[in-house]
Design an enzyme around this catalytic site. Structure first.
Site, PDB file in Angstrom:
ATOM      1  N   THR A  80       0.805  -1.224   0.000  1.00  0.00           N
ATOM      2  CA  THR A  80       0.000   0.000   0.000  1.00  0.00           C
ATOM      3  C   THR A  80       0.840   1.276   0.000  1.00  0.00           C
ATOM      4  O   THR A  80       0.316   2.346   0.278  1.00  0.00           O
ATOM      5  CB  THR A  80      -0.922   0.015   1.234  1.00  0.00           C
ATOM      6  OG1 THR A  80      -0.112  -0.030   2.415  1.00  0.00           O
ATOM      7  CG2 THR A  80      -1.892  -1.154   1.218  1.00  0.00           C
ATOM      8  N   SER A  81       2.115   1.193  -0.333  1.00  0.00           N
ATOM      9  CA  SER A  81       2.963   2.386  -0.254  1.00  0.00           C
ATOM     10  C   SER A  81       2.592   3.461  -1.272  1.00  0.00           C
ATOM     11  O   SER A  81       2.980   4.609  -1.115  1.00  0.00           O
ATOM     12  CB  SER A  81       4.441   2.023  -0.403  1.00  0.00           C
ATOM     13  OG  SER A  81       4.739   1.684  -1.732  1.00  0.00           O
TER      14      SER A  81
END
Length: 192
Positions: A52-53
């Protein structure tokens, strides 16, 4: 018997047309397969997002089309990197600064400056890090042939702020993201 001969000739013509049509379809299919293999070998790649960066721009398990054909890194581009000493497998980040740029980060205010100008980063999820964040010291100047990258989900991204990744050599760039192609609800979605 004479009447039978035209019927047999007509049947042979039909059979010949069918075989010719089948051959044409097979030839077109093989040609298409060769073009697809060449396209995905030399021009574009499909790469999946793992994590999810880059949220909210990219989502976990999005499938992206990536290309490196004639690519020159530019600020704001989303790129896929592969630096084996940092992580096994590709990572997706946004280019914040390129060679010669001075990068400065105000962690208390969550602001990023390039060459003294604050970046307008509408794509960032949120950015609040504790004052005791252990990473690179800022300001930094990006060395020749390198880029400085960050994830859009700043609080959940290991990126160039971490000395383990640091300034990234441009040779580690697999390519820049052209578009999201899967899942359908995210098709084409990407903020530049």
């Amino acid at each position: 018997m004479e009447e039978r001969q035209p019927f047999e000739e007509e049947q042979q013509k039909k059979k010949g047309r069918f075989q010719s049509s089948f051959y044409d379809w097979g030839e077109a299919l093989i040609f298409s397969m060769i073009v697809i293999v060449l396209l995905f070998t030399f021009v574009v790649r499909l790469i999946g997002v793992d994590g999810t960066s880059m949220f909210p721009t990219l989502h976990h398990e999005d499938i992206m089309v990536v290309s490196n054909l004639g690519y020159t890194p530019e600020k704001g581009d989303i790129v896929v990197l592969n630096k084996q000493s940092f992580m096994d497998g590709p990572i997706v980040k946004r280019i914040i600064a390129t060679e010669g740029d001075e990068i400065n980060i105000d962690f208390a205010l969550g602001r990023v400056y390039v060459n003294g100008e604050q970046l307008q980063e509408d794509y960032v999820n949120e950015f609040e890090l504790p004052m005791d964040f252990e990473g690179m010291e800022f300001p930094q100047t990006v060395p020749e042939g390198c880029i400085f990258v960050m994830g859009d989900n700043r609080n959940a991204s290991t990126d160039s702020r971490d000395p383990a990744l640091g300034m990234v050599d441009e040779r580690y760039i697999i390519g820049h993201v052209l578009a999201v192609v899967w899942p359908p609800e995210n098709f084409g979605g990407m903020t530049a």
